[in-house]
Design a protein around this motif. Structure first.
Motif, PDB file in Angstrom:
ATOM      1  N   UNK A 111    -110.771  60.431 -70.507  1.00  0.00           N
ATOM      2  CA  UNK A 111    -109.562  61.104 -70.034  1.00  0.00           C
ATOM      3  C   UNK A 111    -108.501  60.091 -69.636  1.00  0.00           C
ATOM      4  N   UNK A 112    -107.568  59.830 -70.529  1.00  0.00           N
ATOM      5  CA  UNK A 112    -106.497  58.879 -70.240  1.00  0.00           C
ATOM      6  C   UNK A 112    -105.461  59.447 -69.277  1.00  0.00           C
ATOM      7  N   UNK A 113    -105.593  60.708 -68.915  1.00  0.00           N
ATOM      8  CA  UNK A 113    -104.657  61.320 -67.972  1.00  0.00           C
ATOM      9  C   UNK A 113    -105.134  61.228 -66.531  1.00  0.00           C
ATOM     10  N   UNK A 114    -106.332  60.680 -66.289  1.00  0.00           N
ATOM     11  CA  UNK A 114    -106.862  60.683 -64.922  1.00  0.00           C
ATOM     12  C   UNK A 114    -105.970  59.895 -63.961  1.00  0.00           C
ATOM     13  N   UNK A 164    -114.553  69.817 -83.694  1.00  0.00           N
ATOM     14  CA  UNK A 164    -115.628  69.031 -83.098  1.00  0.00           C
ATOM     15  C   UNK A 164    -115.803  67.675 -83.772  1.00  0.00           C
ATOM     16  N   UNK A 165    -115.629  67.593 -85.066  1.00  0.00           N
ATOM     17  CA  UNK A 165    -115.836  66.327 -85.772  1.00  0.00           C
ATOM     18  C   UNK A 165    -114.829  65.261 -85.359  1.00  0.00           C
ATOM     19  N   UNK A 166    -113.634  65.687 -84.960  1.00  0.00           N
ATOM     20  CA  UNK A 166    -112.578  64.737 -84.594  1.00  0.00           C
ATOM     21  C   UNK A 166    -112.237  64.806 -83.107  1.00  0.00           C
ATOM     22  N   UNK A 167    -113.034  65.523 -82.329  1.00  0.00           N
ATOM     23  CA  UNK A 167    -112.665  65.779 -80.937  1.00  0.00           C
ATOM     24  C   UNK A 167    -112.573  64.503 -80.111  1.00  0.00           C
ATOM     25  N   UNK A 168    -113.498  63.557 -80.319  1.00  0.00           N
ATOM     26  CA  UNK A 168    -113.505  62.333 -79.511  1.00  0.00           C
ATOM     27  C   UNK A 168    -112.217  61.544 -79.678  1.00  0.00           C
ATOM     28  N   UNK A 169    -111.771  61.405 -80.932  1.00  0.00           N
ATOM     29  CA  UNK A 169    -110.538  60.644 -81.197  1.00  0.00           C
ATOM     30  C   UNK A 169    -109.303  61.429 -80.777  1.00  0.00           C
ATOM     31  N   UNK A 170    -109.246  62.697 -81.147  1.00  0.00           N
ATOM     32  CA  UNK A 170    -108.070  63.500 -80.837  1.00  0.00           C
ATOM     33  C   UNK A 170    -107.900  63.703 -79.334  1.00  0.00           C
ATOM     34  N   UNK A 171    -109.016  63.754 -78.585  1.00  0.00           N
ATOM     35  CA  UNK A 171    -108.914  63.947 -77.135  1.00  0.00           C
ATOM     36  C   UNK A 171    -108.213  62.774 -76.469  1.00  0.00           C
ATOM     37  N   UNK A 172    -108.367  61.568 -77.032  1.00  0.00           N
ATOM     38  CA  UNK A 172    -107.633  60.421 -76.505  1.00  0.00           C
ATOM     39  C   UNK A 172    -106.129  60.645 -76.623  1.00  0.00           C
ATOM     40  N   UNK A 173    -105.712  61.127 -77.785  1.00  0.00           N
ATOM     41  CA  UNK A 173    -104.283  61.377 -78.012  1.00  0.00           C
ATOM     42  C   UNK A 173    -103.778  62.505 -77.116  1.00  0.00           C
ATOM     43  N   UNK A 174    -104.594  63.556 -76.978  1.00  0.00           N
ATOM     44  CA  UNK A 174    -104.171  64.704 -76.178  1.00  0.00           C
ATOM     45  C   UNK A 174    -104.049  64.316 -74.707  1.00  0.00           C
ATOM     46  N   UNK A 175    -105.051  63.632 -74.165  1.00  0.00           N
ATOM     47  CA  UNK A 175    -104.999  63.273 -72.743  1.00  0.00           C
ATOM     48  C   UNK A 175    -103.904  62.241 -72.473  1.00  0.00           C
ATOM     49  N   UNK A 176    -103.639  61.356 -73.446  1.00  0.00           N
ATOM     50  CA  UNK A 176    -102.524  60.418 -73.271  1.00  0.00           C
ATOM     51  C   UNK A 176    -101.200  61.169 -73.274  1.00  0.00           C
ATOM     52  N   UNK A 177    -101.089  62.181 -74.140  1.00  0.00           N
ATOM     53  CA  UNK A 177     -99.878  63.003 -74.154  1.00  0.00           C
ATOM     54  C   UNK A 177     -99.709  63.746 -72.833  1.00  0.00           C
ATOM     55  N   UNK A 178    -100.814  64.233 -72.262  1.00  0.00           N
ATOM     56  CA  UNK A 178    -100.750  64.896 -70.953  1.00  0.00           C
ATOM     57  C   UNK A 178    -100.251  63.909 -69.895  1.00  0.00           C
ATOM     58  N   UNK A 179    -100.756  62.669 -69.947  1.00  0.00           N
ATOM     59  CA  UNK A 179    -100.319  61.650 -68.992  1.00  0.00           C
ATOM     60  C   UNK A 179     -98.817  61.395 -69.115  1.00  0.00           C
ATOM     61  N   UNK A 180     -98.340  61.307 -70.347  1.00  0.00           N
ATOM     62  CA  UNK A 180     -96.900  61.089 -70.556  1.00  0.00           C
ATOM     63  C   UNK A 180     -96.091  62.290 -70.065  1.00  0.00           C
ATOM     64  N   UNK A 181     -96.628  63.493 -70.272  1.00  0.00           N
ATOM     65  CA  UNK A 181     -95.933  64.681 -69.793  1.00  0.00           C
ATOM     66  C   UNK A 181     -95.833  64.708 -68.275  1.00  0.00           C
ATOM     67  N   UNK A 182     -96.929  64.347 -67.600  1.00  0.00           N
ATOM     68  CA  UNK A 182     -96.907  64.295 -66.141  1.00  0.00           C
ATOM     69  C   UNK A 182     -95.930  63.231 -65.666  1.00  0.00           C
ATOM     70  N   UNK A 183     -95.960  62.063 -66.324  1.00  0.00           N
ATOM     71  CA  UNK A 183     -95.029  60.986 -65.959  1.00  0.00           C
ATOM     72  C   UNK A 183     -93.581  61.443 -66.116  1.00  0.00           C
ATOM     73  N   UNK A 184     -93.279  62.115 -67.232  1.00  0.00           N
ATOM     74  CA  UNK A 184     -91.915  62.582 -67.456  1.00  0.00           C
ATOM     75  C   UNK A 184     -91.470  63.596 -66.418  1.00  0.00           C
TER      76      UNK A 184
END
Length: 292
Positions: free
Chosen positions: A36-39, A89-109
């Motif tokens: 979770x890159x948004x933590x 599910x096959x791409x969840x591990x990689x895509x979750x990095x992008x999604x949680x980073x996007x959440x972090x950027x959204x919170x920052x903004x």
């Protein structure tokens, strides 16, 4: 010698705070295998909310945790249910990095729009008080934060080890397919687990805001430290996270006191590299699914 012992005391208390911040990261990875890159952004969000409650209505930062935690839980559960659950599910591990980073950027903004980029610190009347014990200074806020960390982590351990929800979490961690066959609603467990991991950010943020200055961009430095703690302890190991946080806190404090404060932050990565060269899975990492 006196300076070294004082640095160890400070490092242990600081390590407790890092353990609290990293525990949510560990829980989320243990349940969902999501880094979770948004933590870090969630911690900073909680720090701003605690600061606002204190400056606007005089709510003590420690008491503000009771108000912020439910909000953070709801936010974390919503992120998992709306953004992470639909991932293939096959791409969840990689895509979750992008999604949680996007959440972090959204919170920052959002924080930048509301609070701008000024640095802030939550400063109740007792923030600079300290006790002198056997000739050593012990900061009142850091000691209280350490106690809060122990209470929160102890409660988290009890929840995972003594409740039906905890058994569902452990079953999902060990074998999600078998858990579903036994009637465990793994999607619901994942949402609740993510929400619980986000809720720990409420306590961590309230403490962080009193100990450090912060602004909306502070999550970049924070997430790098949290990832170092989680990786050192062993991905998914709650006990390993606590030990790693204490090791990192003491190492950073000793380097800052005996060498130079300039190198104290870098010590995080030196310790991490040294340990991983000898034990790639971390201090308490498990090679198999189910480290919690």
């Amino acid at each position: 010698m006196h300076e070294a012992v004082q640095a160890v005391i400070l490092g242990v208390l600081t390590g407790g705070v890092y353990a609290l911040m990293a525990s949510g990261q560990t829980l989320i990875f243990g349940v969902m295998k999501v880094v979770n890159l948004a933590q870090g952004a969630l911690v900073i969000l909680a720090a701003f909310l605690s600061h606002s409650l204190f400056t606007a209505w005089g709510v003590d930062p420690f008491l503000s945790v009771l108000l912020i935690a439910p909000l953070m839980f709801a936010l974390g559960a919503a992120v998992q249910w709306l953004l992470l659950r639909p991932l293939h599910q096959d791409d969840a591990a990689l895509l979750s990095l992008l999604v949680t980073f996007a959440v972090a950027l959204g919170i920052e903004g959002a924080l930048t729009v509301v609070y701008h980029t000024d640095y802030r610190t939550t400063r109740p009347a007792y923030v600079d008080r300290s006790w002198r014990i056997a000739g050593y200074q012990v900061g009142e806020v850091r000691l209280a934060a350490f106690a809060l960390s122990l209470i929160t982590l102890g409660g988290l351990w009890m929840l995972l080890s003594r409740t039906r929800f905890g058994r569902s979490v452990r079953a999902t961690v060990q074998n999600p397919v078998a858990a579903r066959l036994l009637g465990v609603e793994t999607a619901r467990v994942a949402a609740l687990g993510f929400g619980l991991g986000a809720a720990t950010a409420a306590a961590a943020g309230a403490v962080y805001g009193m100990v450090y200055s912060f602004n909306p961009n502070s999550h970049y430095d924070l997430i790098s430290r949290l990832l170092s703690v989680v990786i050192l302890g062993g991905l998914g190991s709650l006990g390993g996270t606590v030990v790693a946080a204490l090791v990192m806190g003491v190492a950073s404090s000793l380097v800052g006191a005996l060498a130079s404060p300039v190198w104290s932050d870098f010590s995080f990565f030196v310790v991490l590299l040294a340990v991983l060269l000898l034990r790639p899975q971390g201090l308490f990492g498990a090679r198999l699914r189910g480290a919690l």
